[in-house]
Design a protein around this motif. Sequence first.
Motif: not given
Ligand code: BGC
Length: 386
Positions: A70-71, A144-145, A196, A266, A294, A314
């Motif tokens: 995703r990143w 996101d975080r 996280d 996830n 994801d 997302k």
């Molecule tokens: C994100 C998730 C992701 C996870 C690992 C989280 O902070 O919100 O979408 O799966 O990190 O990368």
Amino acid sequence: MCFSDSLPCGDRPICDFRQECLNIKEKGVIPIMKRFLAVLVAMVMMLAMTAPALAEVKVGVAMPTQSLQRWNQDGAYMKEKLEAAGYEVVLTYSDNDVSRQVADIENMLTADCAVLVIASIDGGSLGTVLATAKEMGVPVIAYDRLIVDTDAVDYYATFDNYQVGVIQGSFIEEKLGLKDGAGPFNFEIVAGSPDDTNAFYFYNGAMDLLKPYIESGQLVVPSGQIDLDVVGTLAWSSATAQERFDNIIAANYAQGEKLDAVLCSNDSTAFGVITALINAGYSEDQWPVITGQDCDMPNMQYIVSGKQSMSVFKDTRTLAEKVVGMVDALKKGAEPEINDTTTYDNNVKVVPSFLCTPVFGSADNYVELLIDSGYYIEENGEFKTP
Ligand code: BGC
């Protein structure tokens, strides 16, 4: 340096010019000097009108790692959309290494980035470098975080993280018929990375729904591992999730006990669990309900083949657009759009947030959700980015 200092002159808030005029008056500058300044200001304004509007504005985008799909997508969309809006982008990935992310952010400040967008590796480890950003007048958007334990974070753009957990928990509730009193079912939990903050929201969203069923005995957890401090997966690593699940299977399910459902926070953790089940020789009819998040490409293949039951989509394109909107607003000296001012307390302040909406994804709706919307292309059963 403040955000407006890095803008081409024509884009700076008008008050800058007024302030310059006031300073000049106070110092009693002689009339010829005033005329010179007036000409200079006029020339600068003319130049600004012909210069590309945002050419000088640099935005630093710090992503945690390239090892999780995703990143890469988040970074690519952020770069694409910011550049399309005329910004110059400094994009970094820090290999899930906290000190490297700190160094990457320091470099962004040295390179005169006028705003920082940060998806943190460890939300509590950026206090010092962000204090420097604050001193320099560089606004920070947590991406996101949540970034915690600092007042030097201005905005937060994310998905409704608690709702992600609710979608996963409701799915298990429905699939097992828990509302109708069905059970007992064997159930295990594989949560996210303890550094996280999202991991807590995902876990709580799901477990606020499912814990009452554990208490009533409809859900039984043979491993006994329920609390977040024992079910977490550092760095959301598939290998770590797999190793823990290998042990859970060996210790609790080796004598033919049925495993009915696994709450995975996830897709990378679900991937580890699925690998453990495959290695342990689980057959189709023994396969448990497995959640995810994801809609990662390998997991979509598992969803289509029935090995993973669902995921939460997302749309990172939406998140990137929201963040570009925030950067634009900051540039204009306006208030970025937010829709939550209560949820995200970072231990120092409640960070004004924009929460995008997460969506349920499964084998039944993925074509419309992911293929028709242009998020992925599907070729010979494989998923790819367009
Ligand atoms: C994100 C998730 C992701 C996870 C690992 C989280 O902070 O919100 O979408 O799966 O990190 O990368």
